[in-house]
Scaffold this motif. Structure first.
Motif, PDB file in Angstrom:
ATOM      1  N   ASP A 142       0.821  -1.218   0.000  1.00 44.60           N
ATOM      2  CA  ASP A 142       0.000   0.000   0.000  1.00 44.60           C
ATOM      3  C   ASP A 142       0.855   1.268   0.000  1.00 44.60           C
ATOM      4  O   ASP A 142       0.476   2.275  -0.598  1.00 44.60           O
ATOM      5  CB  ASP A 142      -0.936   0.010   1.210  1.00 44.60           C
ATOM      6  N   ILE A 143       1.992   1.235   0.698  1.00 42.85           N
ATOM      7  CA  ILE A 143       2.842   2.431   0.764  1.00 42.85           C
ATOM      8  C   ILE A 143       3.983   2.379  -0.262  1.00 42.85           C
ATOM      9  O   ILE A 143       4.852   3.249  -0.276  1.00 42.85           O
ATOM     10  CB  ILE A 143       3.414   2.637   2.182  1.00 42.85           C
ATOM     11  N   SER A 144       3.970   1.342  -1.101  1.00 41.89           N
ATOM     12  CA  SER A 144       4.978   1.188  -2.175  1.00 41.89           C
ATOM     13  C   SER A 144       6.400   1.216  -1.634  1.00 41.89           C
ATOM     14  O   SER A 144       7.283   1.893  -2.182  1.00 41.89           O
ATOM     15  CB  SER A 144       4.799   2.277  -3.241  1.00 41.89           C
ATOM     16  N   TYR A 145       6.621   0.477  -0.558  1.00 44.99           N
ATOM     17  CA  TYR A 145       7.960   0.418   0.051  1.00 44.99           C
ATOM     18  C   TYR A 145       8.679  -0.827  -0.466  1.00 44.99           C
ATOM     19  O   TYR A 145       8.084  -1.910  -0.528  1.00 44.99           O
ATOM     20  CB  TYR A 145       7.846   0.342   1.571  1.00 44.99           C
ATOM     21  N   PRO A 146       9.943  -0.732  -0.857  1.00 43.65           N
ATOM     22  CA  PRO A 146      10.654  -1.908  -1.383  1.00 43.65           C
ATOM     23  C   PRO A 146      10.759  -3.020  -0.334  1.00 43.65           C
ATOM     24  O   PRO A 146      11.155  -2.770   0.800  1.00 43.65           O
ATOM     25  CB  PRO A 146      12.048  -1.352  -1.716  1.00 43.65           C
ATOM     26  N   PHE A 147      10.409  -4.243  -0.743  1.00 45.17           N
ATOM     27  CA  PHE A 147      10.518  -5.372   0.181  1.00 45.17           C
ATOM     28  C   PHE A 147      10.592  -6.676  -0.598  1.00 45.17           C
ATOM     29  O   PHE A 147      10.277  -6.730  -1.788  1.00 45.17           O
ATOM     30  CB  PHE A 147       9.348  -5.400   1.168  1.00 45.17           C
ATOM     31  N   VAL A 148      11.018  -7.712   0.108  1.00 44.60           N
ATOM     32  CA  VAL A 148      11.058  -9.061  -0.438  1.00 44.60           C
ATOM     33  C   VAL A 148      10.602 -10.014   0.655  1.00 44.60           C
ATOM     34  O   VAL A 148      10.777  -9.729   1.844  1.00 44.60           O
ATOM     35  CB  VAL A 148      12.479  -9.419  -0.938  1.00 44.60           C
ATOM     36  N   VAL A 149      10.016 -11.138   0.259  1.00 49.69           N
ATOM     37  CA  VAL A 149       9.512 -12.120   1.219  1.00 49.69           C
ATOM     38  C   VAL A 149      10.240 -13.447   1.037  1.00 49.69           C
ATOM     39  O   VAL A 149      10.403 -13.916  -0.088  1.00 49.69           O
ATOM     40  CB  VAL A 149       7.997 -12.366   1.037  1.00 49.69           C
ATOM     41  N   VAL A 150      10.699 -14.025   2.145  1.00 49.14           N
ATOM     42  CA  VAL A 150      11.195 -15.399   2.119  1.00 49.14           C
ATOM     43  C   VAL A 150       9.983 -16.286   2.391  1.00 49.14           C
ATOM     44  O   VAL A 150       9.519 -16.400   3.516  1.00 49.14           O
ATOM     45  CB  VAL A 150      12.298 -15.633   3.161  1.00 49.14           C
ATOM     46  N   GLY A 151       9.466 -16.899   1.346  1.00 51.99           N
ATOM     47  CA  GLY A 151       8.228 -17.668   1.448  1.00 51.99           C
ATOM     48  C   GLY A 151       7.253 -17.208   0.381  1.00 51.99           C
ATOM     49  O   GLY A 151       7.137 -16.007   0.100  1.00 51.99           O
ATOM     50  N   ARG A 152       6.553 -18.149  -0.219  1.00 53.02           N
ATOM     51  CA  ARG A 152       5.606 -17.796  -1.286  1.00 53.02           C
ATOM     52  C   ARG A 152       4.440 -16.990  -0.723  1.00 53.02           C
ATOM     53  O   ARG A 152       3.723 -17.445   0.147  1.00 53.02           O
ATOM     54  CB  ARG A 152       5.061 -19.067  -1.952  1.00 53.02           C
ATOM     55  N   PRO A 153       4.214 -15.760  -1.246  1.00 55.05           N
ATOM     56  CA  PRO A 153       3.070 -14.980  -0.781  1.00 55.05           C
ATOM     57  C   PRO A 153       1.770 -15.455  -1.419  1.00 55.05           C
ATOM     58  O   PRO A 153       1.785 -16.183  -2.420  1.00 55.05           O
ATOM     59  CB  PRO A 153       3.407 -13.550  -1.211  1.00 55.05           C
ATOM     60  N   GLU A 154       0.669 -15.028  -0.847  1.00 58.80           N
ATOM     61  CA  GLU A 154      -0.645 -15.465  -1.332  1.00 58.80           C
ATOM     62  C   GLU A 154      -0.881 -15.019  -2.772  1.00 58.80           C
ATOM     63  O   GLU A 154      -1.366 -15.784  -3.601  1.00 58.80           O
ATOM     64  CB  GLU A 154      -1.724 -14.886  -0.400  1.00 58.80           C
ATOM     65  N   GLN A 155      -0.544 -13.764  -3.085  1.00 56.20           N
ATOM     66  CA  GLN A 155      -0.660 -13.242  -4.448  1.00 56.20           C
ATOM     67  C   GLN A 155       0.757 -13.069  -4.987  1.00 56.20           C
ATOM     68  O   GLN A 155       1.305 -11.972  -5.026  1.00 56.20           O
ATOM     69  CB  GLN A 155      -1.432 -11.926  -4.441  1.00 56.20           C
ATOM     70  N   SER A 156       1.330 -14.168  -5.412  1.00 55.32           N
ATOM     71  CA  SER A 156       2.762 -14.212  -5.711  1.00 55.32           C
ATOM     72  C   SER A 156       3.164 -13.363  -6.906  1.00 55.32           C
ATOM     73  O   SER A 156       4.313 -12.919  -7.004  1.00 55.32           O
ATOM     74  CB  SER A 156       3.196 -15.661  -5.937  1.00 55.32           C
ATOM     75  N   GLU A 157       2.233 -13.093  -7.813  1.00 56.18           N
ATOM     76  CA  GLU A 157       2.597 -12.333  -9.009  1.00 56.18           C
ATOM     77  C   GLU A 157       2.802 -10.842  -8.711  1.00 56.18           C
ATOM     78  O   GLU A 157       3.341 -10.108  -9.537  1.00 56.18           O
ATOM     79  CB  GLU A 157       1.537 -12.505 -10.103  1.00 56.18           C
ATOM     80  N   GLU A 158       2.399 -10.377  -7.545  1.00 55.31           N
ATOM     81  CA  GLU A 158       2.488  -8.950  -7.221  1.00 55.31           C
ATOM     82  C   GLU A 158       3.587  -8.634  -6.217  1.00 55.31           C
ATOM     83  O   GLU A 158       3.698  -7.506  -5.756  1.00 55.31           O
ATOM     84  CB  GLU A 158       1.143  -8.470  -6.660  1.00 55.31           C
ATOM     85  N   VAL A 159       4.402  -9.627  -5.864  1.00 48.29           N
ATOM     86  CA  VAL A 159       5.391  -9.463  -4.800  1.00 48.29           C
ATOM     87  C   VAL A 159       6.710 -10.114  -5.228  1.00 48.29           C
ATOM     88  O   VAL A 159       6.722 -11.117  -5.936  1.00 48.29           O
ATOM     89  CB  VAL A 159       4.892 -10.122  -3.492  1.00 48.29           C
ATOM     90  N   THR A 160       7.824  -9.535  -4.771  1.00 44.91           N
ATOM     91  CA  THR A 160       9.130 -10.157  -4.971  1.00 44.91           C
ATOM     92  C   THR A 160       9.354 -11.163  -3.844  1.00 44.91           C
ATOM     93  O   THR A 160       9.214 -10.817  -2.673  1.00 44.91           O
ATOM     94  CB  THR A 160      10.242  -9.085  -4.947  1.00 44.91           C
ATOM     95  N   TRP A 161       9.699 -12.399  -4.192  1.00 48.47           N
ATOM     96  CA  TRP A 161       9.814 -13.427  -3.166  1.00 48.47           C
ATOM     97  C   TRP A 161      10.803 -14.513  -3.552  1.00 48.47           C
ATOM     98  O   TRP A 161      11.167 -14.674  -4.709  1.00 48.47           O
ATOM     99  CB  TRP A 161       8.452 -14.057  -2.863  1.00 48.47           C
TER     100      TRP A 161
END
Length: 335
Positions: A142-161
């Motif tokens: 929502d705040i467009s802050y750079p981040f990455v997730v270790v683990g598959r997110p629920e909406q994986s196409e919209e997140v770096t992971w």
């Protein structure tokens, strides 16, 4: 007295602003001037003021790492140690530092993230968990802050992971048991809201169905945490119903708890066991514990690398992902 940028400028016979441009690797500065300034920096043992540089370049050169509460037990949870080592090495290679913060639950983690982002303490954030309806991920998006997730997110196409293919890894473990003639296979997972738990159970379920094996509700348990006590309790609950001939857990700590439970019941020679993460403790169990090596170091290294690529405005890597191979390491507990 600390060496200042003016001391370096005097030694190199340039202006302080030129020293600043050299330290920022400005391409407009000649190689001869860069060489002279860098020699002066080394000779005088000059260290740039991190706060001043962050103000000048709008970058702190720091990544924020949000660690789940269970990771505080570092003497046992080697997964996080390996993961953080990979993160730290990749960050160091790009001249970044790491700032850690612990959260005992999702609410705590979100509070930590807001402190990081509101104060501009860090350039980007690494999350070490991914949940269903994840509030931390939603906030950062929502705040467009750079981040990455270790683990598959629920909406994986919209997140770096970054992650393993947890479903496939579990599928292959179940298949290995079936090939050995195991027919009564139990599953002990972690917290239900974590995507890693969901993915690994999906692999278990698909392998059982594809091989015409019955899934007994009494032999499927999701624990409240990834620890030995939860594994011990879950195994005793399974044994109240019946005795399986194989148990697959989603974490080595759970598997060690299972081993302790079946030893107490003196049936360790009747049940095969496999864990996940291949922690150093696995080889020292009796019997030694079979486990899936998920290559936590590589997960951490590639998570950091993807985030740093984002921060360097490498658009090709925005909202990308990286899959790390997982491998079953067989020991005495599954033979």
């Amino acid at each position: 007295m600390a060496v200042t940028i003016k001391d370096v400028a005097k030694e190199a016979n340039v202006s302080p602003s030129t020293v600043s441009r050299v330290l920022a690797d400005n391409p407009k500065i000649s190689d001869e001037t860069k060489d002279r300034v860098n020699k002066a920096v080394i000779k005088l043992k000059y260290y740039p003021n991190a706060i001043a540089r962050s103000l000048a370049h709008n970058s702190t050169k720091i990544l924020g790492l949000i660690i789940p509460g269970e990771a505080e037990n570092f003497d046992k949870n080697f997964f996080f140690i390996k993961l953080m080592t990979g993160i730290s090495v990749a960050s160091r290679d790009r001249d970044y530092n790491i700032m850690y913060s612990f959260g005992n639950n999702e609410k705590d983690e979100l509070t930590c993230i807001k402190k990081f982002t509101n104060s501009k303490l860090v350039d980007g954030i690494i999350l070490l968990t991914s949940r269903n309806d994840d509030k931390c991920i939603k906030y950062l998006k929502d705040i467009s802050y750079p981040f990455v997730v270790v683990g598959r997110p629920e909406q994986s196409e919209e997140v770096t992971w970054v992650d393993n293919d947890n479903s496939d890894a579990m599928y292959r473990v179940v298949k290995s048991f079936i090939k050995k003639g195991r027919r009564k296979i139990a599953f002990i997972g972690g917290p239900k809201d974590l995507n890693v738990s969901i993915d690994r159970f999906e692999g278990f379920k698909n392998a059982m169905i594809d091989n015409y094996m019955e899934i007994k509700d009494q032999w499927v348990i999701n624990s409240a945490a990834f620890d030995e006590t939860e594994g011990y309790r879950a195994m005793l609950k399974i044994l109240e119903y019946n005795t399986p001939d194989a148990v697959i857990t989603t974490d080595d700590l759970l598997a060690i708890g299972v081993l302790n439970a079946i030893k107490r019941c003196e049936i360790e020679d009747k049940i095969s066991i496999v864990g996940f993460n291949n922690t150093p403790m696995a080889v020292y169990q009796s019997p030694s514990l079979s486990s899936v090596e998920i290559n936590a170091y590589d997960l951490g290294y590639n998570a950091s690398k993807l985030l740093l690529d984002q921060l360097s405005n490498n658009k090709a890597n925005k909202h990308s992902h990286y899959i790390v191979r997982a491998t079953l390491i067989e020991r005495e507990s599954s033979k």
